[in-house]
Design an enzyme around this catalytic site. Sequence first.
Site, PDB file in Angstrom:
ATOM      1  N   LYS A   1       0.819  -1.224   0.000  1.00  0.00           N
ATOM      2  CA  LYS A   1       0.000   0.000   0.000  1.00  0.00           C
ATOM      3  C   LYS A   1       0.847   1.266   0.000  1.00  0.00           C
ATOM      4  O   LYS A   1       0.616   2.176  -0.777  1.00  0.00           O
ATOM      5  CB  LYS A   1      -0.817   0.087   1.308  1.00  0.00           C
ATOM      6  CG  LYS A   1      -2.148  -0.525   1.303  1.00  0.00           C
ATOM      7  CD  LYS A   1      -2.901  -0.171   2.583  1.00  0.00           C
ATOM      8  CE  LYS A   1      -2.151  -0.374   3.776  1.00  0.00           C
ATOM      9  NZ  LYS A   1      -1.989  -0.565   4.952  1.00  0.00           N
TER      10      LYS A   1
ATOM     11  N   ARG B   1      -9.981   2.154   9.061  1.00  0.00           N
ATOM     12  CA  ARG B   1      -9.703   0.761   9.396  1.00  0.00           C
ATOM     13  C   ARG B   1     -10.909   0.119  10.091  1.00  0.00           C
ATOM     14  O   ARG B   1     -10.911  -1.070  10.317  1.00  0.00           O
ATOM     15  CB  ARG B   1      -8.538   0.671  10.380  1.00  0.00           C
ATOM     16  CG  ARG B   1      -7.167   0.980   9.834  1.00  0.00           C
ATOM     17  CD  ARG B   1      -6.448  -0.284   9.399  1.00  0.00           C
ATOM     18  NE  ARG B   1      -5.131  -0.477   9.952  1.00  0.00           N
ATOM     19  CZ  ARG B   1      -4.031   0.172   9.644  1.00  0.00           C
ATOM     20  NH1 ARG B   1      -4.071   1.188   8.813  1.00  0.00           N
ATOM     21  NH2 ARG B   1      -2.885  -0.154  10.184  1.00  0.00           N
TER      22      ARG B   1
ATOM     23  N   ARG C   1      11.227  -5.868   5.285  1.00  0.00           N
ATOM     24  CA  ARG C   1      10.998  -4.455   4.966  1.00  0.00           C
ATOM     25  C   ARG C   1      11.910  -3.556   5.794  1.00  0.00           C
ATOM     26  O   ARG C   1      12.086  -3.764   6.990  1.00  0.00           O
ATOM     27  CB  ARG C   1       9.528  -4.122   5.245  1.00  0.00           C
ATOM     28  CG  ARG C   1       9.178  -2.683   4.976  1.00  0.00           C
ATOM     29  CD  ARG C   1       7.711  -2.495   4.754  1.00  0.00           C
ATOM     30  NE  ARG C   1       6.915  -2.581   5.969  1.00  0.00           N
ATOM     31  CZ  ARG C   1       5.622  -2.312   6.001  1.00  0.00           C
ATOM     32  NH1 ARG C   1       4.990  -1.992   4.887  1.00  0.00           N
ATOM     33  NH2 ARG C   1       4.961  -2.403   7.121  1.00  0.00           N
TER      34      ARG C   1
ATOM     35  N   ARG D   1      10.810  -1.219  11.132  1.00  0.00           N
ATOM     36  CA  ARG D   1       9.742  -0.730  12.002  1.00  0.00           C
ATOM     37  C   ARG D   1       9.582  -1.649  13.200  1.00  0.00           C
ATOM     38  O   ARG D   1       9.674  -2.852  13.077  1.00  0.00           O
ATOM     39  CB  ARG D   1       8.425  -0.669  11.223  1.00  0.00           C
ATOM     40  CG  ARG D   1       8.172   0.679  10.620  1.00  0.00           C
ATOM     41  CD  ARG D   1       7.006   0.679   9.690  1.00  0.00           C
ATOM     42  NE  ARG D   1       5.804   0.085  10.265  1.00  0.00           N
ATOM     43  CZ  ARG D   1       4.632   0.076   9.638  1.00  0.00           C
ATOM     44  NH1 ARG D   1       4.516   0.609   8.447  1.00  0.00           N
ATOM     45  NH2 ARG D   1       3.588  -0.469  10.203  1.00  0.00           N
TER      46      ARG D   1
HETATM   47  P1  AMP Z   1       0.205   1.144   9.163  1.00  0.00           P
HETATM   48  O1  AMP Z   1       1.455   1.913   8.889  1.00  0.00           O
HETATM   49  O2  AMP Z   1      -0.973   1.637   8.354  1.00  0.00           O
HETATM   50  O3  AMP Z   1       0.401  -0.340   9.057  1.00  0.00           O
HETATM   51  O4  AMP Z   1      -0.206   1.448  10.693  1.00  0.00           O
HETATM   52  C1  AMP Z   1       0.669   1.102  11.752  1.00  0.00           C
HETATM   53  C2  AMP Z   1      -0.080   1.097  13.069  1.00  0.00           C
HETATM   54  O5  AMP Z   1      -0.649   2.404  13.319  1.00  0.00           O
HETATM   55  C3  AMP Z   1      -1.276   0.155  13.118  1.00  0.00           C
HETATM   56  O6  AMP Z   1      -0.890  -1.160  13.472  1.00  0.00           O
HETATM   57  C4  AMP Z   1      -2.129   0.813  14.195  1.00  0.00           C
HETATM   58  O7  AMP Z   1      -1.594   0.558  15.490  1.00  0.00           O
HETATM   59  C5  AMP Z   1      -1.934   2.293  13.899  1.00  0.00           C
HETATM   60  N1  AMP Z   1      -2.924   2.800  12.914  1.00  0.00           N
HETATM   61  C6  AMP Z   1      -2.683   3.289  11.669  1.00  0.00           C
HETATM   62  N2  AMP Z   1      -3.816   3.670  11.067  1.00  0.00           N
HETATM   63  C7  AMP Z   1      -4.813   3.433  11.957  1.00  0.00           C
HETATM   64  C8  AMP Z   1      -6.229   3.602  11.919  1.00  0.00           C
HETATM   65  N3  AMP Z   1      -6.855   4.084  10.822  1.00  0.00           N
HETATM   66  N4  AMP Z   1      -6.927   3.248  13.010  1.00  0.00           N
HETATM   67  C9  AMP Z   1      -6.333   2.768  14.125  1.00  0.00           C
HETATM   68  N5  AMP Z   1      -5.009   2.556  14.215  1.00  0.00           N
HETATM   69  C10 AMP Z   1      -4.241   2.893  13.154  1.00  0.00           C
END
Ligand code: AMP
Length: 209
Positions: free
Chosen positions: A13, A88, A127, A155
């Site tokens: 993504k 989400r 990654r 990460r």
């Molecule tokens: P991502 O980089 O999109 O994989 O997000 C990393 C982490 O950020 C996720 O595992 C959640 O803990 C938090 N996070 C990101 N976007 C959201 C969202 N829309 N709602 C809730 N938590 C989020």
Amino acid sequence: MRILLIGPPGSGKGTQADRIQNRLGIPHISSGDMLREAVTNKTPLGVEAEKYMSHGALVPDELVIGIINNRIRKPDAQEGFLLDGFPRTLPQAQALRQALVASNLQLDKVVRLMVPDDQIIGRITGRRIDPVTRQIYHIEFNPPTPEIAQRVIQRQDDTAETLRKRLAKFHADTCPILDYYHKLGLVIEVNGVGDVQQIEDSIIAAINA
Ligand code: AMP
């Protein structure tokens, strides 16, 4: 163009969103990136969010909805945006719809990037991210130059154990919002396995169809 990009963690993504941002000239808004920045800067939001992010849980809806609503009101997002990682959950999807309707706007497309779970583990554990440019690499499939390799970071939540939780969370929380967008007739599905450029072209073709 107001587009959502939905896919499991490790589906590419972030990589695709950056490429599409350049192709369409709309900002890539990543809730994960915004939250990580808040964590790095130790803002009150970041301190709170880290409690959830560090073990792969979702950050509470009200926190995330607030930062996204503020972000999509900024001048650079007035002609459109590409949202990555948000919504989400169903309440987040409903809040986004309300915020857009209040401004007489609507979403144009919801792009679902399809990658089977078994392909994701290898992608995620390899990654790496350049902390300077935020560019995403993979130690095997897209290695950084030796100079950049010295500074890339992994990460904190890119471990196999945390990933399993994030994938389970993705399926449990995000599938209902796909149903929501299916009912609105907005979802287009794109195969997320294969050559990065081909996937980008498929997404652009699907958006313009
Ligand atoms: P991502 O980089 O999109 O994989 O997000 C990393 C982490 O950020 C996720 O595992 C959640 O803990 C938090 N996070 C990101 N976007 C959201 C969202 N829309 N709602 C809730 N938590 C989020």
